[in-house]
Every structure is written in structure tokens, then in C-alpha cells.
Motif scaffolding. Sequence first.
Motif, PDB file in Angstrom:
ATOM      1  N   LYS A 178       0.853  -1.195   0.000  1.00 49.13           N
ATOM      2  CA  LYS A 178       0.000   0.000   0.000  1.00 49.13           C
ATOM      3  C   LYS A 178       0.888   1.244   0.000  1.00 49.13           C
ATOM      4  O   LYS A 178       1.840   1.324   0.775  1.00 49.13           O
ATOM      5  N   GLU A 211     -11.987   1.249   2.096  1.00 44.21           N
ATOM      6  CA  GLU A 211     -10.765   0.699   1.490  1.00 44.21           C
ATOM      7  C   GLU A 211     -11.059  -0.082   0.213  1.00 44.21           C
ATOM      8  O   GLU A 211     -10.246  -0.124  -0.700  1.00 44.21           O
ATOM      9  N   TYR A 221      -8.652  -0.748  -2.972  1.00 47.85           N
ATOM     10  CA  TYR A 221      -7.957  -2.042  -3.084  1.00 47.85           C
ATOM     11  C   TYR A 221      -8.821  -3.215  -3.552  1.00 47.85           C
ATOM     12  O   TYR A 221      -8.306  -4.310  -3.743  1.00 47.85           O
TER      13      TYR A 221
END
Length: 556
Positions: free
Chosen positions: A3, A475, A479
Motif C-alpha cells: 500500500k 478501502e 484495493y
Amino acid sequence: MEKHWWQEAVVYQVYPRSFQDTNSDGIGDLNGITQHLDYIKALGATVIWLNPIYQSPNVDNGYDIADYRKIMPEFGRMSDFNRLLKAAHQKGLKIIMDLVVNHTSDEHPWFVESRSDRLNDYRDYYIWRDPKNEEAPNNWQSAFGGSAWQLDDQTGQYYLHLFSKKQPDLNWDNKQVRQSVFEMMRFWLDKGVDGFRMDVINLISKPAGLPDVKGKGQQNLAANGPHVHDYLKEMNQDVLSHYDVMTVGETPGATTRDAIRYTGFDSHELEMVFQFEHMSLDGNENPELGKWSTERVKLTELKQVMSKWQTDLAGKAWNALYWNNHDQPRAVSRFGNDQAKYRVISAKMLGATLHFMQGTPYIYQGEELGMTNAKFRTLDQYQDIESRNAYREFVEEKQLVDPQEMLTYLRQHSRDNARTPMQWDDSDNAGFTTATPWLAVNANYAKINAKQAMADKDSVFYFYQKMNQLRRHYEIIVYGDYQLLDPDDDQVWAYTRHLGNQDLLVISNFTERTVQRWYELSQRTDKIELIGNYPDDQEETLRPYETKVYLIETPK
Ligand code: TEU
Ligand code: CA
């Protein structure tokens, strides 16, 4: 998965020439950007990409650089830049610069030296070749029309220019060129700049022997040349890896395979690239005219290309998501519907369709207002070298199209469509300048401007602001894995994202017809509607340009 901050970033692209004039010369400037940092911050962007601000004769609006370490006088002084950078950082905004090193201006001292004498120390900074049978060394064409070679009488040789003849290509095979570029990059990075967008970076290594191309597209041939990865690894090794920066390469013609080589998490070259496949789905009806056409993109092809980039890069590299920039028509005119009735709703639909995919989204100034193509009526309103040269070549020289037909093509594809001044309010020249603007303001500025948007809770601006807030909250948006649904559906683009026990369902109607669609996930009664641009939601009904984003959480 690794990340990084640049994966969670949202980039706002500022074209300084057209953003805000503060000294009444009709040209945008750096102080004008500083003045609007709070606007960019309020939108929810976290990075600003500045198109070139360096000293330039402006043959190609700053993409012809004469001094990499001086600010273009029209834009201000280095002290103005220092103030802009400091103010941006204080507001938590990063700034990336435009790195234009495939070529310089012919007024750059390196080229002035290089062309002066075959034995000059800088001769090999550029690509010089003897005439072949009294002609150009090969059949490459410039992106701006005509041969990519210019004969220089002073030394009787040709020099290569993939763009205008006032933009000679640098010779990246020369280590001294690479060292000079790396030194210049350190100059800006040491000032605290947060990275670079790299102009046509996949053109810097030319094929050995500079062979003729078969058919058109010299750029594709010069693209992804034999040493491009060596040079980018050297650049990363010598410069980039010493800073916490973000890079995005502009790579016309790159495939997903190329992109993985450039931006793979283990490639140590670039963080991401701008691909062009979705930019070349409309404009193939007249091969001899290149991109000039009135063809519209087919949704099934757009879905197929964008989904391929999602799935091919998944887990290996990172997408740069964009619909438009300073070289492309305005998104809502090209991919949506800029008629008054559908402009706002289709601009929102396009925004949601793009921003809920995996990758870093790039918002081009004015896109967040649903700004449209300028659709100029006469040739003299156009300033862009690419548009002017195309008109001269195809109408005047080759008589391939008549003037009105070419003006129709310009209204659809001229880069000036994206370069008209930012529309701030309904005062003269949309509040961009109190002087005569360098390029005419779009005639619709009284209705389409930031002031109106800030006063309208249903504006495109607040829709983009909400998407940026959701991105920070969920998130899965950054992702989650992407999967296209119903590839053959030519009216609706539906896809899912998946992360852990969460799913996103994104559904966009690309037409002005109300349609019925059934999806398993939209039947879930526990779903949450993150985005819905019609009040009374009926799951199966999709109204004109309606977009819906649902979050579904399956209990662990
Ligand atoms: O554009 C590279 C490029 O591919 C352009 O030819 C662009 O795709 C084309 O004009 C679209 O029709 C970069 C810069 O973004 C552009 O502004 C510059 O003119 C060009 O390089 C040369 O520096
Ligand atoms: Ca100015």
C-alpha cells in the motif's frame, strides 16, 4: 498487497495557462493557482499535477522547454512557485511537475550549441543524420504533421523531431543527456516537489538504425524502444529511489504488458502510466485523417478496454484512471451527453464509472464542473498547433476534407476544447481574467461555473467531493478486485469490486433511455446505496444516465 500513498491519492490536473490570471495579461499564472488551493482541497484532491511551467517559446504551450530551471515569465517567477509549493504543502496537497525530456525547444541552449557545429560538445545531445538520397533519413512523420526530420542548413544534416520542428528529440542513448536530465530532476525534487508526470516517456529510446515504418504511426514505432526500460531503471536508481515521490509516465501506444513492465510493483521504474487505448476507440473511420472524425465510442468496446486494464494489472501494477486531460476532448462531450438536459447527470455517471474502478483517478480542471467542449465555429478561434497544422494539411494542402467538415472534426477532437479558461463565475470571461483571454472562454460559462456549482447541492462538484470522501472511508474502493458484469450489454456498464467480506456493485446507464436491469447483488436487502443520482430508487430501473453504487457487506 503493498500500500502506497499514491494509490490512495486523487490527482487534480491544472493547466496553468487556463486556470486563473491574476495580473491582467489574459494568461493564467502560478499566483492564480495559489489563490484556488482551497477550492482544490475542498474538492478532495490530494495531489496537483501542473502542466509545464518552465521557460518556453510556447510553440506547444510549454511542451517546448528552453530552460528547465526557470519559470515561464508569463506564469510568474521562481518566488511565486516557491510560495505555491509551500502553500500547497501547508494544506496537505502534494505537487507533481510535468517532466518533458523526450525533446526540448530548439531555443534551449543545448540545441543552440548542438546545431552550431558538427564537432560541438552538445552535437550528440540530439539526433542528427545525413540526408539519404538527398531526402530525410527515414519516413517517420511528426505527430503535428509532415516529416519528423528537419534539414538544418548550418551543418547540412537533418535532426529528428517527433513533434514540431521546434521540439528536437533528445538523444537518450547519450549518457551525458541522461545525466543532465537526472541533475535537473534533482533540482526540482530538492525543492520539495512530490513527483513527475513524464511526457511521452516511452518514446525516449529509438529503434536501432532508425528504420522506416511500414504504414502510419511513427510514434508507435518509436514507442517502447530497445533501451527504454534500461533508462527508466537508471533514472529510478540514480534519482527517484532517493525520494518519496509519485511518477506517472505518459505512454502512447503502451499495452497492458508494456505497462506491467513500466510500473510493476517490482519493476523499479515508474508507479503508473497513462494508457491511450480508451482514447483511440473513436477516430478510426478515416485512417488518412488520424484521430479527426465524428465517430462516437461504442460502450461495449470502452468496457472491454477499461476492464482489460483492470484485470491485466490487478496485483501486478497500478492504473491511472482518466477520461480527459489537456490533449483530449471534454469527457462529458465525448463519452456522456452535453445537452443541457443530460450534461450534469451524465457527467456524474462518468465520474462514478471511472472513480469506483481500481487505480488513482485524475480529475482534469473543469471536469468537476461538467465543463463541455468549446465547439468553436471558426478556424481562427483555434490556437493549438496540432489543430492548426491538421487543418492546413488536410484541407489546404491535401484537400482531403472540406473546411466545414474539418471544423466539425475540430469541434469534436481539438485539444483546445480542453484548454479554454476555467469557468469560475458568471462575470466577464468567467472570472478567469479581466483582460482578453489568450483563448476564448466557452460561450456557456454563465451557466457552467464554479460559483454556480458551489451553490447547488446537486452539482457535479459536490458529487466528485462525495466520491473523494467515500474513497477515504471505504478501502474497497482503492484495493478491491474488479469484475465486469454482462460484457455484451451495449447500454449499461455494470461491474463489481470485492474485498474481504465486502462487495461494491457499480451500475451506469450510458444512454438516454430508461432500461430495466437485474443483478443478483442489487437484490440484497442489506445493501447500502453509496451513490444514487435519482431520489426514488427502484432497483431494476435505470433512468437516462443513471448511476448507482451499492455496498454489500456479507456477515463474516
Ligand atoms: O502528448 C503526447 C501525445 O501523444 C500527443 O500527440 C497527444 O496524444 C495528441 O496530441 C492527442 O491528439 C504530450 C503532451 O501531453 C502534449 O500536450 C504535447 O503536445 C506532446 O506530448 C509533445 O510534448
Ligand atoms: Ca497572468
